[in-house]
Design a protein around this motif. Structure first.
Motif, PDB file in Angstrom:
ATOM      1  N   LEU A  52     -19.552  44.911 -23.845  1.00 48.33           N
ATOM      2  CA  LEU A  52     -20.420  43.838 -24.317  1.00 48.33           C
ATOM      3  C   LEU A  52     -19.928  42.495 -23.807  1.00 48.33           C
ATOM      4  CD1 LEU A  52     -19.867  45.651 -27.412  1.00 48.33           C
ATOM      5  CD2 LEU A  52     -22.209  44.819 -27.338  1.00 48.33           C
ATOM      6  N   ASN A  53     -20.883  41.590 -23.538  1.00 43.01           N
ATOM      7  CA  ASN A  53     -20.492  40.220 -23.254  1.00 43.01           C
ATOM      8  C   ASN A  53     -20.451  39.418 -24.543  1.00 43.01           C
ATOM      9  OD1 ASN A  53     -23.147  39.471 -23.855  1.00 43.01           O
ATOM     10  ND2 ASN A  53     -23.768  39.367 -21.707  1.00 43.01           N
ATOM     11  N   ARG A  54     -20.094  38.149 -24.474  1.00 44.69           N
ATOM     12  CA  ARG A  54     -19.889  37.369 -25.700  1.00 44.69           C
ATOM     13  C   ARG A  54     -21.191  37.061 -26.424  1.00 44.69           C
ATOM     14  NH1 ARG A  54     -20.881  31.973 -25.224  1.00 44.69           N
ATOM     15  NH2 ARG A  54     -21.351  31.194 -23.118  1.00 44.69           N
ATOM     16  N   LEU A  55     -22.362  37.289 -25.779  1.00 48.49           N
ATOM     17  CA  LEU A  55     -23.647  37.134 -26.451  1.00 48.49           C
ATOM     18  C   LEU A  55     -24.025  38.361 -27.269  1.00 48.49           C
ATOM     19  CD1 LEU A  55     -25.771  35.519 -23.563  1.00 48.49           C
ATOM     20  CD2 LEU A  55     -24.556  34.351 -25.414  1.00 48.49           C
ATOM     21  N   GLY A  56     -23.204  39.402 -27.189  1.00 46.66           N
ATOM     22  CA  GLY A  56     -23.519  40.652 -27.874  1.00 46.66           C
ATOM     23  C   GLY A  56     -24.415  41.562 -27.066  1.00 46.66           C
ATOM     24  N   GLU A  57     -24.607  41.263 -25.794  1.00 47.54           N
ATOM     25  CA  GLU A  57     -25.439  42.096 -24.930  1.00 47.54           C
ATOM     26  C   GLU A  57     -24.607  43.224 -24.328  1.00 47.54           C
ATOM     27  OE1 GLU A  57     -28.411  38.522 -23.353  1.00 47.54           O
ATOM     28  OE2 GLU A  57     -26.635  39.088 -22.186  1.00 47.54           O
ATOM     29  N   MET A  78     -31.354  39.632 -26.392  1.00 43.28           N
ATOM     30  CA  MET A  78     -32.237  38.876 -27.268  1.00 43.28           C
ATOM     31  C   MET A  78     -33.206  38.046 -26.420  1.00 43.28           C
ATOM     32  SD  MET A  78     -31.643  39.525 -30.434  1.00 43.28           S
ATOM     33  CE  MET A  78     -30.422  40.497 -31.291  1.00 43.28           C
ATOM     34  N   ARG A  79     -34.491  38.201 -26.737  1.00 44.29           N
ATOM     35  CA  ARG A  79     -35.520  37.467 -26.007  1.00 44.29           C
ATOM     36  C   ARG A  79     -36.421  36.736 -26.993  1.00 44.29           C
ATOM     37  NH1 ARG A  79     -37.466  42.087 -21.674  1.00 44.29           N
ATOM     38  NH2 ARG A  79     -35.495  42.266 -20.524  1.00 44.29           N
ATOM     39  N   LEU A  80     -36.584  35.462 -26.766  1.00 42.67           N
ATOM     40  CA  LEU A  80     -37.412  34.617 -27.611  1.00 42.67           C
ATOM     41  C   LEU A  80     -38.647  34.192 -26.818  1.00 42.67           C
ATOM     42  CD1 LEU A  80     -37.326  33.267 -30.469  1.00 42.67           C
ATOM     43  CD2 LEU A  80     -36.422  31.229 -29.319  1.00 42.67           C
ATOM     44  N   GLN A 126     -26.751  29.532 -24.567  1.00 43.84           N
ATOM     45  CA  GLN A 126     -25.559  30.373 -24.482  1.00 43.84           C
ATOM     46  C   GLN A 126     -24.572  30.095 -25.615  1.00 43.84           C
ATOM     47  OE1 GLN A 126     -25.057  32.649 -21.723  1.00 43.84           O
ATOM     48  NE2 GLN A 126     -27.247  32.213 -21.505  1.00 43.84           N
ATOM     49  N   ASN A 127     -25.050  29.487 -26.692  1.00 37.07           N
ATOM     50  CA  ASN A 127     -24.167  29.116 -27.795  1.00 37.07           C
ATOM     51  C   ASN A 127     -23.853  30.345 -28.641  1.00 37.07           C
ATOM     52  OD1 ASN A 127     -22.793  27.971 -29.916  1.00 37.07           O
ATOM     53  ND2 ASN A 127     -24.355  26.461 -30.432  1.00 37.07           N
ATOM     54  N   ALA A 128     -22.711  30.977 -28.362  1.00 40.05           N
ATOM     55  CA  ALA A 128     -22.345  32.211 -29.066  1.00 40.05           C
ATOM     56  C   ALA A 128     -20.833  32.347 -29.140  1.00 40.05           C
ATOM     57  CB  ALA A 128     -22.946  33.421 -28.371  1.00 40.05           C
ATOM     58  N   THR A 129     -20.375  33.026 -30.197  1.00 43.71           N
ATOM     59  CA  THR A 129     -18.963  33.350 -30.344  1.00 43.71           C
ATOM     60  C   THR A 129     -18.831  34.822 -30.704  1.00 43.71           C
ATOM     61  OG1 THR A 129     -18.968  32.749 -32.697  1.00 43.71           O
ATOM     62  CG2 THR A 129     -18.388  31.025 -31.110  1.00 43.71           C
ATOM     63  N   LYS A 161     -18.016  40.837 -34.456  1.00 42.41           N
ATOM     64  CA  LYS A 161     -19.006  39.928 -35.036  1.00 42.41           C
ATOM     65  C   LYS A 161     -19.401  38.905 -33.985  1.00 42.41           C
ATOM     66  CE  LYS A 161     -19.922  36.664 -38.790  1.00 42.41           C
ATOM     67  NZ  LYS A 161     -19.370  35.976 -39.985  1.00 42.41           N
ATOM     68  N   VAL A 162     -20.700  38.865 -33.696  1.00 41.24           N
ATOM     69  CA  VAL A 162     -21.243  37.895 -32.745  1.00 41.24           C
ATOM     70  C   VAL A 162     -22.113  36.914 -33.521  1.00 41.24           C
ATOM     71  CG1 VAL A 162     -22.747  37.558 -30.752  1.00 41.24           C
ATOM     72  CG2 VAL A 162     -21.183  39.514 -30.825  1.00 41.24           C
ATOM     73  N   THR A 163     -21.846  35.634 -33.364  1.00 38.25           N
ATOM     74  CA  THR A 163     -22.651  34.585 -33.983  1.00 38.25           C
ATOM     75  C   THR A 163     -23.322  33.784 -32.876  1.00 38.25           C
ATOM     76  OG1 THR A 163     -21.102  34.431 -35.843  1.00 38.25           O
ATOM     77  CG2 THR A 163     -22.641  32.599 -35.535  1.00 38.25           C
ATOM     78  N   ARG A 164     -24.637  33.715 -32.943  1.00 39.72           N
ATOM     79  CA  ARG A 164     -25.400  33.049 -31.889  1.00 39.72           C
ATOM     80  C   ARG A 164     -26.350  32.030 -32.509  1.00 39.72           C
ATOM     81  NH1 ARG A 164     -28.433  36.087 -26.805  1.00 39.72           N
ATOM     82  NH2 ARG A 164     -28.990  34.170 -25.683  1.00 39.72           N
TER      83      ARG A 164
END
Length: 397
Positions: free
Chosen positions: A73-78, A97-99, A125-128, A142-145
């Protein structure tokens, strides 16, 4: 609670019609509740997994592995890499995630227009990412976006021995006229997607080449949508999100919308839901997708105290599911058991009772007896056509 005795220990209950070895936490430690079908047990297996789950942080995310499934997984949770027994089981990306801008021409809260896919909105790209659990039985990230005025928090978890990865999701949703999807490029190329419906599934095209195919850009599913060829498959499981699209090798589950009519603040607020990505080797008939979908939707329950292991009902064929157990509507005290064939395959099976059964009948869905069954050896033999639903009425001794 009426079935468990004493103040020590815990009894676990399985409402599904097959045995389960469910991961549970007791006194701060993980173990496996060993549960019979449609029954309960206090037995806990605390044996460590042969292949423990491992988590390894990387420069841009993390890798989860359990000896069977390896997920990067990357840091975006993908999901950017996924292998089952060394076989790649992912296309370009998963859990993307697609908006989209979502302003239907007519019915704001009811319609999704086909042009929505042309109006994608950048989520940034604001994610942890952080490791929140690291045990031999289960590891979780835990991914927070953050995007717009909203926040997504996902617990991305892998259990020992599992070939599915779970996304336990909390969203503070504050958008207007937006549609959020989680897209999984499976790498499976087939002409049709398998969408579960009540008591079976329906196949729908994965292409838009004909007008009536193009109109099915968004369809319904219950617990899963799957793509499979003759040798492997992948499915997106869900427990509360029933809109989905499938095109090419991609399954995209619709998570949230943000209509303003008839309610100006429709769906704004806190949302909790879960979905999973499940992969397997072999044909659909041999997959565990139906059971995995049920297990995501029906977790084991528990009560304080201990009880001797007991099964009330079981069925031999793995593709036959006991869906409903209830008392007869006429007040007679008879039991109604409704079961169905789930994989479009005619099947012979045996329904076994964990209680004394005096008589049994095949009924119509209004519970009127139609054909008497022979009760032998605490059970009855049944034949089901593909997708057939059978209603069995039982008089207990």
């Amino acid at each position: 609670a009426a079935l468990a005795e004493g103040e020590e220990g815990t009894t676990y209950f399985n409402a599904l019609s097959w045995p389960r070895r469910a991961l549970v936490k007791q006194n701060g430690e993980y173990g496996y509740a060993v549960l019979p079908p449609c029954g309960w047990s206090s037995e806990i297996d605390r044996t460590l997994p042969k292949y423990p789950v491992l988590v390894c942080p990387t420069w841009d995310g993390a890798i989860l592995g359990n000896g069977l499934l390896t997920v990067e997984l990357n840091r975006l949770g993908e999901i950017v890499g996924c292998e089952l027994n060394g076989r790649r089981c992912l296309g370009v990306k998963g859990n993307e995630m697609r908006l989209y801008k979502d302003v239907p021409r007519k019915f704001d809260a009811w319609d999704i227009d086909s042009m929505y896919s042309l109006q994608r909105v950048d989520m940034g790209q604001n994610a942890t990412m952080e490791v929140i659990e690291e045990t031999p039985h289960r590891c979780a990230l835990k991914v927070t976006r953050r995007f717009g005025k909203s926040v997504i928090e996902q617990e991305i978890a892998l259990e020992a021995g599992a070939s599915r990865i779970d996304f336990v999701t909390h969203v503070n949703w504050q958008e207007t006229h937006r549609l959020l999807k989680a897209a999984f490029a499976t790498g499976i190329h087939t002409d049709e997607a398998i969408n579960e419906m009540q008591f079976g599934y329906v196949k729908r095209p994965t292409h838009r080449s004909r007008p009536y195919d193009a109109d099915r850009f968004e369809v319904c599913n219950h617990r899963y949508t799957a793509l499979c060829d003759g040798n492997s498959g992948a499915a997106v499981l869900n427990e509360s999100k029933y809109g989905v699209s499938a095109e090419g090798d991609e399954i995209a589950l619709t998570l949230l919308r943000a209509a303003t009519c008839p309610d100006l603040n429709a769906d704004k607020g806190e949302h909790d839901f879960a979905y999973s990505y499940y992969v397997w080797d072999g044909p659909f008939m041999e997959s565990g997708v139906v059971r995995e979908g049920y297990e995501l939707n029906v977790p084991v329950t528990c009560a304080a105290g201990v009880a001797e292991a007991k099964s009330l009902l079981s069925v031999e064929a793995p593709n036959v599911i006991i869906d409903t157990v209830k008392l007869c509507e006429d007040g007679s005290g008879d039991m109604i058991i409704r079961l169905y064939e789930s994989k479009h395959a005619a099947t012979k099976t045996r329904l076994t009772f964990g209680f004394g059964a005096a008589q049994a009948w095949i009924c119509d869905m209004l519970e009127n007896p139609q054909q008497k069954l022979v009760v032998s050896g605490s059970g009855v033999d049944l034949e089901l056509r593909a997708f057939e639903v059978k209603t069995i009425r039982v008089t207990r001794k």
